[in-house]
Motif scaffolding. Structure first.
Motif, PDB file in Angstrom:
ATOM      1  N   ASN A 280       0.838  -1.193   0.000  1.00 43.93           N
ATOM      2  CA  ASN A 280       0.000   0.000   0.000  1.00 43.93           C
ATOM      3  C   ASN A 280       0.868   1.236   0.000  1.00 43.93           C
ATOM      4  O   ASN A 280       1.948   1.254   0.579  1.00 43.93           O
ATOM      5  CB  ASN A 280      -0.918  -0.009   1.216  1.00 43.93           C
ATOM      6  N   ILE A 281       0.370   2.292  -0.642  1.00 45.69           N
ATOM      7  CA  ILE A 281       0.994   3.615  -0.613  1.00 45.69           C
ATOM      8  C   ILE A 281      -0.067   4.584  -0.133  1.00 45.69           C
ATOM      9  O   ILE A 281      -1.159   4.647  -0.698  1.00 45.69           O
ATOM     10  CB  ILE A 281       1.496   4.034  -2.011  1.00 45.69           C
ATOM     11  N   VAL A 282       0.247   5.313   0.935  1.00 44.43           N
ATOM     12  CA  VAL A 282      -0.711   6.283   1.497  1.00 44.43           C
ATOM     13  C   VAL A 282      -0.230   7.680   1.127  1.00 44.43           C
ATOM     14  O   VAL A 282       0.929   8.026   1.357  1.00 44.43           O
ATOM     15  CB  VAL A 282      -0.797   6.136   3.034  1.00 44.43           C
ATOM     16  N   VAL A 283      -1.148   8.446   0.565  1.00 44.91           N
ATOM     17  CA  VAL A 283      -0.808   9.815   0.181  1.00 44.91           C
ATOM     18  C   VAL A 283      -1.398  10.793   1.200  1.00 44.91           C
ATOM     19  O   VAL A 283      -2.393  10.498   1.856  1.00 44.91           O
ATOM     20  CB  VAL A 283      -1.301  10.162  -1.242  1.00 44.91           C
ATOM     21  N   GLU A 284      -0.780  11.937   1.285  1.00 46.33           N
ATOM     22  CA  GLU A 284      -1.241  12.976   2.199  1.00 46.33           C
ATOM     23  C   GLU A 284      -2.267  13.818   1.468  1.00 46.33           C
ATOM     24  O   GLU A 284      -2.022  14.292   0.344  1.00 46.33           O
ATOM     25  CB  GLU A 284      -0.067  13.831   2.643  1.00 46.33           C
TER      26      GLU A 284
END
Length: 116
Positions: A110-114
């Protein structure tokens, strides 16, 4: 020391996603590391901390989860984690042959963006 090459691959993959999706800030990266991968999570994190300096990932956190080995028995279809006590055989039927389902590679989960 192959952890460094994995980190560089992870950074490259995240950069590709960032550019393709027009993302601004990457907040977190979640990576799964299989116990059979030969990768030491401590060093993976250590090299990430160095590699991210002065890059678009400078404020990004890396979360690493080690994944157990899971085998699907060719004899009975049972899914199990091999153990030394069972001599790495299926605990149900004793078969030695099986298909590796989990626990070998490294994947970006997973990649979490702000949010801006």
């Amino acid at each position: 020391m192959h952890e460094l090459s994995y980190i560089l691959d992870i950074i490259s993959s995240v950069q590709d996603v960032k550019e393709k999706e027009h993302l601004e800030k990457i907040k977190e990266i979640y990576v799964n590391v299989g116990k059979m991968s030969g990768v030491v999570p401590f060093y993976l994190d250590k090299y990430f901390q160095e590699a991210k300096k002065n890059t678009f990932l400078e404020n990004t956190e890396l979360y690493i989860e080690e994944k157990e080995v899971v085998i699907e028995c060719e004899g009975c279809g049972e899914k199990y984690t091999p153990s030394k006590e069972q001599k790495y055989r299926c605990p149900i039927c004793g078969e030695r042959k099986g298909k590796l389902l989990q626990g070998k590679g490294i994947t970006i989960e997973n990649i979490v963006v702000e949010d801006e």
